[in-house]
Enzyme design. Structure first.
Site, PDB file in Angstrom:
ATOM      1  N   CYS A 391      -8.571  -0.841   2.771  1.00 20.17           N
ATOM      2  CA  CYS A 391      -7.922  -0.369   1.546  1.00 20.17           C
ATOM      3  C   CYS A 391      -7.201  -1.586   0.998  1.00 20.17           C
ATOM      4  CB  CYS A 391      -7.049   0.739   1.950  1.00 20.17           C
ATOM      5  SG  CYS A 391      -7.103   1.835   0.557  1.00 20.17           S
ATOM      6  N   HIS A 515     -11.387   4.253   4.331  1.00 22.09           N
ATOM      7  CA  HIS A 515     -10.360   4.045   5.590  1.00 22.09           C
ATOM      8  C   HIS A 515     -11.197   4.641   6.740  1.00 22.09           C
ATOM      9  CE1 HIS A 515      -6.143   3.542   3.995  1.00 22.09           C
ATOM     10  NE2 HIS A 515      -6.606   4.243   2.896  1.00 22.09           N
ATOM     11  N   GLU A 517     -11.025   4.193   9.552  1.00 24.62           N
ATOM     12  CA  GLU A 517     -10.353   4.816  10.827  1.00 24.62           C
ATOM     13  C   GLU A 517     -10.040   6.188  11.034  1.00 24.62           C
ATOM     14  OE1 GLU A 517      -9.066   3.081   8.152  1.00 24.62           O
ATOM     15  OE2 GLU A 517      -6.803   3.357   7.900  1.00 24.62           O
TER      16      GLU A 517
HETATM   17  N1  GLN Z   1      -1.820   0.756  -2.522  1.00 29.07           N
HETATM   18  C1  GLN Z   1      -3.385   0.683  -2.726  1.00 29.07           C
HETATM   19  C2  GLN Z   1      -3.854   1.758  -3.685  1.00 29.07           C
HETATM   20  O1  GLN Z   1      -3.109   2.732  -4.025  1.00 29.07           O
HETATM   21  C3  GLN Z   1      -4.033   1.014  -1.399  1.00 29.07           C
HETATM   22  C4  GLN Z   1      -3.703   1.936  -0.773  1.00 29.07           C
HETATM   23  C5  GLN Z   1      -4.330   2.221   0.534  1.00 29.07           C
HETATM   24  O2  GLN Z   1      -4.257   1.209   1.213  1.00 29.07           O
HETATM   25  N2  GLN Z   1      -4.239   3.083   1.425  1.00 29.07           N
HETATM   26  O3  GLN Z   1      -4.903   1.593  -4.139  1.00 29.07           O
END
Ligand code: GLN
Length: 548
Positions: A391, A515, A517
């Site tokens: 992410c 994600h 995970e």
């Molecule tokens: N802050 C980033 C976004 O909003 C990444 C989000 C994250 O890593 N979960 O896109």
């Protein structure tokens, strides 16, 4: 018998319920104990689900600071929930939904909405029965379709916040058949200075429970060691349970061994017997042993993975830690995890990653430490260190490439630098106009198309993958062509959204906007994590020997 029409009560559902409360103090691993019992019931052939009750006023965990509360776990339906739900999903290998996390915020919000809509027909709206009815309804709905539903009440018996829930469970037990409900109380048994196991805290917390009309059927003593026979007898006597209903839950090295201990203690068998499930359970020699086989598998050697993030707290990245463990179990290698504060790179690279075999930059929000993450990505890209970006770690890989390979000075994500001359990561295209941040996140399960012949294709072994999301910003479509000309490959896409990035000329460089995970289980390790560790095991690079 049910008196309220809207509790969803339906005796024909035939669910069994295990209610789990905690005594003395929080953080005893009550959720892990409950999830372990659930796993064993599943091994015996039952459909098991879980409900976690969080007696806080937040409607969901989405707004909670990971530094205080640990990671925000994301469910398939996009529900942002307490990290305990992650443990239930990992232990049970069952997907939960947002409805499996009951919070005081959710309950009150619903009751107040009903009140405003005039649903209570002029009655005074009260904790009993309106709030308690809503709690019971939620539990019954979440349990629907399962054989056994484990309901864990967060916090400790005696907390003001927990009272309406305990009252709801008391009523619930009256409405169901006696052999459909079992109350387990997980409590602390500390040692005195002279090495004696002390039962007084347990006695007090059970007394507290009884004062609100709940009598535990089972007492589980969390202790450094197993409870002595004498300790068990004492707890039985003072807490009014049979001695065989008192169980030890000693400290173990690895939480995945808790089900093995619970099984040795016979807690699962006792629960099945008391819930009248014994005859429906698979005979011992036909039960699923995959859990035991996996978590007791041999592990040879170890690899060291660095997590470059902003929270030095294992709980803030718990699903990543667990995913690395799962991949390690699958490959038979122990994974040491080192946390490196991204702010340590403020003055550039200075050997911080010399001793590690691979690097993960996890998800995150806000600007703190992002320059350090970009610096870490530069280092792994230039030095062939296996990299997995999750992410924000995906986004920072794109930013790093834009700056240092494509030469776009000052390139950034508009989340971190709204005035960047090169907004390579920007707010979602369909949300350019949105001013209010609430509810603008891309959440939950979405499918990604995977480009054949790429690393991503090899990782997933398929031309598509399904993973969970939680982000607001994405790769700006205007820069895709230039970034690809500069060597980045966007090997996973979901329509116009870039989902996976990789570098062909690198031993392993993979970033995912999603994600992975959140879908990793001990019984089903996540493909990107397995591939990442495999690359580490295959690489000839010796940690500490960094190319000049
Ligand atoms: N802050 C980033 C976004 O909003 C990444 C989000 C994250 O890593 N979960 O896109």
């Amino acid at each position: 018998m049910p008196t309220e029409p809207d509790t969803g009560y339906d005796p024909s559902l035939g669910n069994k319920f295990l209610f789990v409360t905690g005594g003395v103090m929080s953080g005893l691993g009550k959720g892990i104990t409950a999830a372990s019992v659930g796993r064993l019931l599943k091994n015996a052939g039952f459909d098991v689900t879980a409900v976690k009750i969080d007696p806080y006023l937040n409607v969901d965990a989405g707004t909670m600071n990971p530094y205080q509360h640990g990671e925000v776990y994301v469910l398939k339906d996009g529900g942002e929930v307490d990290l305990d739900l992650g443990n239930y999903e990992r232990f049970l290998d069952e997907d939960m939904t947002f409805d499996h996390n009951v919070t005081t915020g959710k309950v009150y919000q619903h009751v107040i909405e009903n009140e405003r809509a005039g649903d209570y027909l002029g009655k005074t709206v009260q904790i009993i029965p309106h709030v308690t009815d809503d709690v019971k309804r939620r539990i019954r709905e979440a349990a629907d379709g399962s054989d056994v539903c484990i309901v864990e009440v967060g916090g400790t018996v005696g907390d003001i916040e927990g009272m309406p829930y305990l009252e709801a469970l008391r009523q619930f037990a009256h409405e169901e058949n006696e052999d459909d409900i079992l109350f387990a109380h997980v409590t602390l048994v500390p040692y005195s200075k002279n090495g004696e196991q002390k039962t007084k805290p347990t006695q007090h917390s059970v007394k507290e429970l009884r004062s609100i009309g709940l009598q535990p059927d089972v007492v589980v003593g969390r202790c450094e060691d197993r409870l002595d026979a004498e300790t068990k007898e004492k707890i039985a006597l003072f807490c009014d349970v049979p001695t065989e209903a008192v169980f030890s839950n000693p400290d173990v090295e690895d939480i995945y061994h808790v089900p093995l201990v619970v099984e040795e203690e016979g807690l699962d068998e006792y629960v099945m017997e008391r819930l009248d499930l014994g005859e429906r359970a698979l005979p011992a020699d036909q039960r699923d042993t995959s859990w035991r086989d996996i978590v007791t598998g041999e592990q040879e050697g170890s690899v060291n993975v660095a997590l470059v993030g902003k929270y030095g707290l294992e709980d803030a990245y718990i699903s990543i830690h667990e995913s690395l463990k799962h991949a390690g179990l699958e490959l038979g290698v122990d994974v040491e995890r080192t946390w490196i504060h991204s702010e340590d790179f403020a003055d550039g690279y200075d050997g911080q990653l010399d001793d590690v075999d691979g690097v993960i930059v996890p998800g995150g929000f806000g600007s703190r430490g992002t320059e350090g993450k970009i610096e870490a990505v530069r280092h792994v890209r230039e030095n062939d260190v296996p990299y997995l970006g999750l992410c924000l770690g995906f986004q920072m890989a794109v930013v790093e490439h834009a700056r240092n390979v494509l030469g776009l000075e000052g390139a950034h994500s508009t989340e971190i630098d709204p005035d960047t001359p090169h907004p390579v990561i920007d707010i979602l295209p369909e949300q350019y106009e949105v001013e209010d941040m609430g509810g603008t996140m891309r959440l939950g399960t979405h499918e990604t198309d995977v480009e054949p012949g790429t690393l991503a294709h090899e990782v997933y072994g398929d031309t598509s993958c399904v993973e969970r999301h939680r982000h607001r910003y994405e790769v700006n479509p205007e820069y895709i062509e230039d970034l690809e000309d500069a060597g980045l490959v966007f090997s996973g896409r979901s329509n116009n959204r870039m989902e996976i990035v990789e570098l062909p000329e690198h031993p392993f460089f993979l970033g995912t906007q999603f994600h992975p995970e959140f879908r990793s289980r001990p019984t089903r390790a996540s493909p990107p994590f397995v591939a990442f560790l495999e690359a580490i095991l295959e690489t000839d690079r010796v940690p500490g020997e960094v190319e000049a």
